[in-house]
Design a protein around this motif. Sequence first.
Motif, mmCIF file in Angstrom:
data_model
loop_
_atom_site.group_PDB
_atom_site.id
_atom_site.type_symbol
_atom_site.label_atom_id
_atom_site.label_comp_id
_atom_site.label_asym_id
_atom_site.label_seq_id
_atom_site.Cartn_x
_atom_site.Cartn_y
_atom_site.Cartn_z
ATOM 1 N N ASP A 9 49.112 75.053 66.171
ATOM 2 C CA ASP A 9 49.036 74.534 67.534
ATOM 3 C C ASP A 9 50.456 74.317 68.047
ATOM 4 O O ASP A 9 51.286 73.742 67.330
ATOM 5 N N SER A 14 48.612 67.374 70.016
ATOM 6 C CA SER A 14 47.412 67.915 69.364
ATOM 7 C C SER A 14 47.631 68.073 67.867
ATOM 8 O O SER A 14 46.744 67.779 67.070
ATOM 9 N N ASP A 61 44.608 76.924 67.556
ATOM 10 C CA ASP A 61 44.668 76.837 69.008
ATOM 11 C C ASP A 61 44.641 78.260 69.554
ATOM 12 O O ASP A 61 45.244 79.164 68.984
ATOM 13 N N SER A 92 40.400 74.621 71.554
ATOM 14 C CA SER A 92 40.886 74.951 72.887
ATOM 15 C C SER A 92 40.772 73.760 73.808
ATOM 16 O O SER A 92 39.782 73.031 73.781
ATOM 17 N N LYS A 115 39.531 70.568 72.404
ATOM 18 C CA LYS A 115 40.586 69.622 72.069
ATOM 19 C C LYS A 115 40.532 68.466 73.053
ATOM 20 O O LYS A 115 40.121 68.659 74.182
#
Length: 131
Positions: A9, A14, A61, A92, A115
């Motif tokens: 990611d 995140s 991601d 995502s 996410k």
Amino acid sequence: MIAKVLIIDDDMVSQFATRYSVEQNEMSTAIYVCDSAEEALIQISNLKKNGEGFPDIILLDLVMPGMGGWEFIEKLQKKFGIPKETKIFVLSAFTNSMDRKKAKDNLSIAGFYDKPLTRNMVDSILTSCVL
């Protein structure tokens, strides 16, 4: 047995949230974090060279600068193949029905999550991948 979890990611927040959620689970894990898909391919190559094998779980991601998640999966497949034991979970921040359908149709992908991941989502992922 220790599960190898690879987080890919480009977003630091995140990354932190995902890593923290994995660390809070009771499963023994070795966590690898990569800022890009390119870095992740190098990390996987190094794991294989060092005899550590392929990651058990990849948290990927989709939208990243440079190589995106879909291109990563293609390159991973071409370069190494993807062992059936390895579970890829797409992450995502954007709800895109095309990406969801593509993920559902791709046999290499075990799931699609929005996410940010919550601890319950990570627990579900790790539980589904009990080794």
